[in-house]
Design a protein around this motif. Structure first.
Motif, PDB file in Angstrom:
ATOM      1  N   TYR A  62       0.841  -1.202   0.000  1.00 23.93           N
ATOM      2  CA  TYR A  62       0.000   0.000   0.000  1.00 23.93           C
ATOM      3  C   TYR A  62       0.877   1.253   0.000  1.00 23.93           C
ATOM      4  O   TYR A  62       2.056   1.200   0.349  1.00 23.93           O
ATOM      5  CB  TYR A  62      -0.959   0.024   1.193  1.00 23.93           C
ATOM      6  CG  TYR A  62      -0.282   0.079   2.550  1.00 23.93           C
ATOM      7  CD1 TYR A  62       0.073   1.296   3.136  1.00 23.93           C
ATOM      8  CD2 TYR A  62      -0.007  -1.095   3.267  1.00 23.93           C
ATOM      9  CE1 TYR A  62       0.679   1.347   4.376  1.00 23.93           C
ATOM     10  CE2 TYR A  62       0.605  -1.053   4.511  1.00 23.93           C
ATOM     11  CZ  TYR A  62       0.944   0.176   5.061  1.00 23.93           C
ATOM     12  OH  TYR A  62       1.551   0.229   6.288  1.00 23.93           O
ATOM     13  N   LEU A 109       1.184   5.480   1.056  1.00 25.49           N
ATOM     14  CA  LEU A 109       0.728   6.509   1.987  1.00 25.49           C
ATOM     15  C   LEU A 109       0.902   7.883   1.372  1.00 25.49           C
ATOM     16  O   LEU A 109       1.869   8.140   0.653  1.00 25.49           O
ATOM     17  CB  LEU A 109       1.528   6.445   3.292  1.00 25.49           C
ATOM     18  CG  LEU A 109       1.345   5.199   4.155  1.00 25.49           C
ATOM     19  CD1 LEU A 109       2.345   5.216   5.309  1.00 25.49           C
ATOM     20  CD2 LEU A 109      -0.074   5.107   4.666  1.00 25.49           C
ATOM     21  N   VAL A 163      -4.361   6.417   2.667  1.00 30.67           N
ATOM     22  CA  VAL A 163      -3.724   5.140   2.345  1.00 30.67           C
ATOM     23  C   VAL A 163      -4.390   4.625   1.079  1.00 30.67           C
ATOM     24  O   VAL A 163      -5.609   4.719   0.925  1.00 30.67           O
ATOM     25  CB  VAL A 163      -3.851   4.130   3.505  1.00 30.67           C
ATOM     26  CG1 VAL A 163      -5.296   3.873   3.872  1.00 30.67           C
ATOM     27  CG2 VAL A 163      -3.149   2.823   3.166  1.00 30.67           C
ATOM     28  N   ALA A 213      -4.166   1.610  -2.365  1.00 32.27           N
ATOM     29  CA  ALA A 213      -3.643   0.333  -2.854  1.00 32.27           C
ATOM     30  C   ALA A 213      -3.955   0.195  -4.331  1.00 32.27           C
ATOM     31  O   ALA A 213      -4.998   0.655  -4.798  1.00 32.27           O
ATOM     32  CB  ALA A 213      -4.260  -0.838  -2.076  1.00 32.27           C
ATOM     33  N   SER A 260      -8.484   4.300  -2.473  1.00 25.90           N
ATOM     34  CA  SER A 260      -7.907   4.877  -1.261  1.00 25.90           C
ATOM     35  C   SER A 260      -8.980   5.310  -0.283  1.00 25.90           C
ATOM     36  O   SER A 260     -10.161   5.418  -0.623  1.00 25.90           O
ATOM     37  CB  SER A 260      -7.029   6.085  -1.597  1.00 25.90           C
ATOM     38  OG  SER A 260      -7.825   7.229  -1.870  1.00 25.90           O
ATOM     39  N   GLU A 284      -1.951   2.858   9.269  1.00 26.12           N
ATOM     40  CA  GLU A 284      -1.018   1.924   8.640  1.00 26.12           C
ATOM     41  C   GLU A 284      -1.306   0.453   8.931  1.00 26.12           C
ATOM     42  O   GLU A 284      -0.595  -0.417   8.441  1.00 26.12           O
ATOM     43  CB  GLU A 284       0.408   2.270   9.064  1.00 26.12           C
ATOM     44  CG  GLU A 284       0.831   3.654   8.618  1.00 26.12           C
ATOM     45  CD  GLU A 284       2.299   3.931   8.852  1.00 26.12           C
ATOM     46  OE1 GLU A 284       3.129   3.080   8.484  1.00 26.12           O
ATOM     47  OE2 GLU A 284       2.616   4.993   9.421  1.00 26.12           O
ATOM     48  N   SER A 339      -5.280   0.446   6.225  1.00 24.83           N
ATOM     49  CA  SER A 339      -4.512  -0.109   5.106  1.00 24.83           C
ATOM     50  C   SER A 339      -4.982  -1.524   4.775  1.00 24.83           C
ATOM     51  O   SER A 339      -5.077  -1.891   3.598  1.00 24.83           O
ATOM     52  CB  SER A 339      -3.014  -0.110   5.425  1.00 24.83           C
ATOM     53  OG  SER A 339      -2.728  -0.951   6.528  1.00 24.83           O
TER      54      SER A 339
END
Length: 253
Positions: free
Chosen positions: A188, A190, A202, A204, A218, A232, A236
């Motif tokens: 992922y 940030l 976050v 992906a 996101s 995180e 995530s």
């Protein structure tokens, strides 16, 4: 992006006028002529032709983009299967987190927002559906950059540069490529206030079974909420699961 070997000047003028109308949210002939350094006669001819084709509307002495562009936009958006397949998953992300869920795709080296879902506490940002952003400035864009060939990343940087949006934006190839490597390792990306101060997210990548990056999803919110383990770990994980589901569904749709 390829360059036209024999660009048609009239078409170029039309596109320039359309872009400026969008930027100014409507304008008159004289105002456009002054902004673009194009003669008033040429501007008027282009505008009346656009009006005849229902692409602009006239209100008094002001011209505005017409709803025909909205029609085109809906048709184009609907052809992106990631939007059709991804909407339910992004809606769930927004509902579960209470924040802003997003779908973004890459076109001509820029990121284009195809969909946004507002959770209960979602912020109102300046990037609505159809907005274009620089890929290196966003978590969504970096998630895509991390999974395309390095040569293509270099082409995008050469064309659009690494212009900063905040003091946190990557401004060198070295720092960006280091971040892209970390994104590939953890799955992922940030965005730590890299496009807008006070906003973190976050993201992906959405990847199909053949390894093609189709876009990214996101969750974004204020840094006061989107931080630490919650950002995180918990968020995530949700974002990566959503991206995986969308990728699998795209692979078999």
């Amino acid at each position: 992006m390829g360059r036209a070997k024999n660009p048609v000047k009239a078409v170029g003028n039309t596109v320039t006028i359309i872009k400026k109308l969008a930027e100014l949210d409507g304008a008159g002939v004289t105002e456009l002529s002054n902004h673009l350094d194009i003669t008033k006669g040429t501007v008027h001819n282009h505008l009346t032709t656009l009006e005849e084709n229902e692409l602009v509307v006239k209100d008094g002495d002001q011209f505005h983009l017409g709803l025909r562009f909205f029609e085109f936009g809906e048709q184009i958006k609907n052809k992106h299967k990631i939007c059709e397949v991804g909407v339910p998953e992004v809606d769930k992300l927004a509902e579960k987190t209470g924040e802003l869920g997003n779908i973004l795709v890459e076109e001509h080296g820029r990121g284009i927002y195809l969909y946004r879902a507002n959770g209960e506490n979602a912020l109102s940002l300046d990037t609505g559906i159809g907005s274009r952003v620089y890929l290196h400035q966003t978590g969504l864009g970096k998630a895509i950059l991390a999974h395309i060939p390095e040569e293509r990343v270099d082409e995008i940087i050469d064309e659009h540069s690494l212009r900063p949006s905040t003091e946190h934006t990557h401004s060198t190839r070295e720092s960006l490529f280091e971040d892209l490597e970390q994104i590939r390792e953890r799955g992922y990306a940030l965005d730590m206030e890299e496009r807008a101060e006070g906003i973190q997210c976050v993201a992906a990548p959405v990847i199909t079974n053949d390894g093609t990056v189709r876009g990214a999803v996101s969750v974004a919110g204020p840094a006061s909420r989107m931080r630490g383990d919650y950002l995180e770990s918990k968020v995530s994980d949700m974002v990566m699961r959503a991206a995986d589901v969308i990728g699998i569904n795209l692979s078999y749709s």
